[in-house]
Each structure stands twice: as structure tokens, then as C-alpha cells.
Design a protein around this motif. Structure first.
Motif, short mmCIF file in Angstrom:
data_model
loop_
_atom_site.label_atom_id
_atom_site.label_comp_id
_atom_site.label_asym_id
_atom_site.label_seq_id
_atom_site.Cartn_x
_atom_site.Cartn_y
_atom_site.Cartn_z
N ALA A 113 20.12 1.74 20.10
CA ALA A 113 18.66 1.67 20.26
C ALA A 113 18.07 3.06 20.44
N HIS A 114 18.69 3.85 21.31
CA HIS A 114 18.22 5.22 21.55
C HIS A 114 18.25 6.05 20.27
N GLU A 115 19.36 5.95 19.54
CA GLU A 115 19.49 6.73 18.31
C GLU A 115 18.55 6.25 17.21
N SER A 116 18.04 5.02 17.35
CA SER A 116 17.06 4.49 16.41
C SER A 116 15.63 4.87 16.78
N GLY A 117 15.49 5.66 17.84
CA GLY A 117 14.17 6.10 18.26
C GLY A 117 13.47 5.16 19.23
N VAL A 118 14.22 4.21 19.78
CA VAL A 118 13.66 3.24 20.72
C VAL A 118 13.72 3.83 22.14
#
Length: 332
Positions: A113-118
Motif C-alpha cells: 500500500a505504501h509503495e503504491s502511494g497510499v
């Protein structure tokens, strides 16, 4: 018929399909801009999480921003949680708000999620310290050590008033999550500081009410002496109380607990078995999580990763009656 302004204030419910075995519920999270999608995960269905949902909704209604809220009760299942987080991350949610099922097993999904910009906001539980620092923007947390210390100090106070210097205490735990371990450590610290001869005779998992009733009943049958239970969660506390009633041990075994509910408030008002309960209001946590999510989506710098939530001790029948009066819906 609602006008355009009213429609903009209404959250849009998005269903991700039966494959997730998820129910999408109406709700919203405050944020700037013209709406967006936010994922919200509850660890289980205990009352605390209903309070979290209520708090988020009430906070949002005052701010009036439109959002698509995707919700999941993970039911304590890390794989269920992971599937949901992967799906909503791919769907382009702006933020993920969750109480992770596991400090370790939940890391891969949160990392994605973090790496997806979330933007990721934890509440109640979170990940390992290293992973939290890497992938999480904020963590709404009531200090778990202080939480346990309040219960331990109240237990020591009770036993000293009863003239018992060496109480034998059984713990019903929820220690698959770190905050519960910290609660116990705080409880033991405060208890042993006042009563160094106190003993923890057993520490067994009993997170939900049904599980806790069964485990507590076995403990009462196996242990020659149990002066008290310490329940680390609402389910473990209620299970201990019920087991004491079922065994006919009222007046012999008492309970000190966690996470207030309407049923526990009524037991505390009765005061024969439940002597104290420490609580972090789910409603207040929901309000804090909503506002914090708005801040991180807007790119605001927070003073600290930890956003503190109030921790409160309820120790008298009057405390319990006030809790019930001020919460007619029974949500913590």
C-alpha cells in the motif's frame, strides 16, 4: 429530494465483490479535495471497532467532505486483511486506516500500500517498530503501558483493602498483538510495585467472549486458588466475568478488565465480580483517526508519529452508571 449540497455530503458505498466476503458500509473520512477512496480495516467485530466507526462518521459529518469508504472486518485473519489491502491499493485509495491483525504478517500488504502511494494510518495496533517507521504516516494509540498500569494499581488497591498480600491472578490475553503484551507488562509493573508477593498463576489466550469463558472455566477448575482474572481485551474480560458467575465463584474471584462495553458497564455497576475496567474510547479513536487521515492526505507534517488517545479508568458503580447514561447506544 436532497439538493446538490446534501448529495455531496453523502458517502458513496463501494462494494468490491463477494470474492472478498466483505460488506461495504456507508461512512466517510474527512479530507480535503473533491472526494476519493479510503480503505478502512477493523481487526474484529468487538464493540471497540463499532465505536471507531461511529467516531469516524460523526467527525466526518461535521466536515462534510464526500468520500468512498471501503470497509472490512478482518475477523482476525491476516490473509483476509492482506487480500483486501492489496485490492483497495490497486483500486487507487488515497489512504488506508487499519488496526493490523499482526505486527509481522500484516507487513507485506501495508508495504505494498505504501509503495503504491497510499497513506497508511494505524489505530490501536500497528506493525513492528521498524515497519511502522517505514510505512506508516501516523498511529492513533492510547498508551498500552499506562493502560495496564491503571488496572494493576487498582487491583493492588483492592487486594490491600481486603488484606490479601499475595493474590493469585490469572491472565486472559490477546497477545497476538503487541499492545496486549504491553498492557500486561504495565499491569504487572503496577501490581508488583505494591504487592511484590502477588503471583500470575497462568496466562492463556482468550480474546473473544466464547473463547474466554471456556478458558477461564478451565482455569477455575484446574487452579486451587484464583483470586482474580486480568482480562487484556473486552472479550477476555467479559468471558472471565461470565465464568466466575457460572462457577458460582461470586465473592471468591474478582475481575479487572479492559475495553468498556455496555455489558461490562452493567457488571461494573453491579460491582460484585468486575471491580475495575480500563478503556480507550473507540468513538474518540475514530474521531482522531478521521482527523489524522485528513491531515496526512493533505500532506501536513505531524509533530509525532504517535497521536495519543485518552486512557481512562472506571472503578466504581457510579463510573459505570455515568458511562451508560452518556452512551445510550451502548457504543464505547
Amino acid at each position: 429530494m436532497r439538493n446538490g449540497r446534501e448529495r455531496r455530503r453523502t458517502a458513496v458505498v463501494v462494494c468490491l465483490g463477494l470474492a472478498l466476503t466483505m460488506v461495504a458500509l456507508t461512512g466517510c473520512i474527512p479530507r480535503a479535495g473533491d472526494g476519493g477512496r479510503v480503505g478502512l480495516v477493523y481487526m474484529d467485530a468487538q464493540g471497540f471497532y463499532a465505536g471507531v466507526r461511529k467516531g469516524m462518521q460523526e467527525s466526518v459529518s461535521s466536515l462534510g467532505d464526500e468520500v468512498q469508504l471501503l470497509e472490512l472486518n478482518a475477523q482476525g485473519d491476516a490473509s483476509r486483511e492482506s487480500t483486501f489491502v492489496d485490492t483497495v491499493s490497486a483500486a487507487g485509495v488515497k489512504a488506508l486506516v487499519l488496526s493490523p491483525v499482526s505486527t509481522t504478517a500484516s507487513i507485506p500488504a501495508v508495504r505494498l500500500a505504501h509503495e503504491s502511494g497510499v497513506k497508511v494510518v494505524c489505530y490501536n495496533s500497528c506493525l513492528t517498530e521498524e515497519a511502522t517507521q517505514k510505512y506508516v504516516s501516523a498511529w492513533v494509540l492510547g498508551d498500552p503501558l499506562k493502560f495496564g498500569e491503571l488496572a494493576g494499581a487498582e487491583a493492588a488497591k483492592y487486594f490491600k483493602s481486603e488484606g490479601i498480600d499475595d493474590p493469585h491472578i490469572a491472565v486472559l490475553n490477546c497477545e497476538t498483538v503487541e499492545v496486549c503484551i504491553q498492557r500486561r507488562l504495565g499491569f504487572e509493573k503496577a501490581l508488583f510495585a505494591e504487592l511484590p508477593e502477588a503471583r500470575i498463576v497462568t496466562n492463556q489466550q482468550g480474546t473473544t467472549i466464547d473463547q474466554a469463558v471456556e478458558v477461564a472455566d478451565r482455569i477455575l477448575s484446574a487452579q486451587p486458588r484464583v483470586d482474580a482474572f486480568y482480562g487484556e481485551s473486552g472479550g477476555s474480560t467479559m468471558g472471565a466475568v461470565r465464568a466466575v458467575h457460572q462457577r458460582g465463584f461470586v465473592g471468591r474471584t474478582v475481575v479487572f478488565g479492559s475495553d468498556m462495553t455496555a455489558d461490562l458497564a452493567r457488571e461494573l455497576a453491579d460491582h460484585r465480580v468486575l471491580k475495575a475496567d480500563v478503556d480507550i474510547s473507540g468513538t474518540e479513536v475514530g474521531e482522531l483517526a478521521a482527523r489524522t487521515t485528513a491531515q496526512v492526505i493533505d500532506g501536513e507534517e505531524l509533530d509525532d508519529l504517535i497521536v495519543p488517545a485518552p486512557v481512562r479508568l472506571y472503578a466504581t458503580p457510579e463510573d459505570a452508571r455515568e458511562w451508560l447514561t452518556t452512551r445510550p447506544d451502548g457504543l464505547p
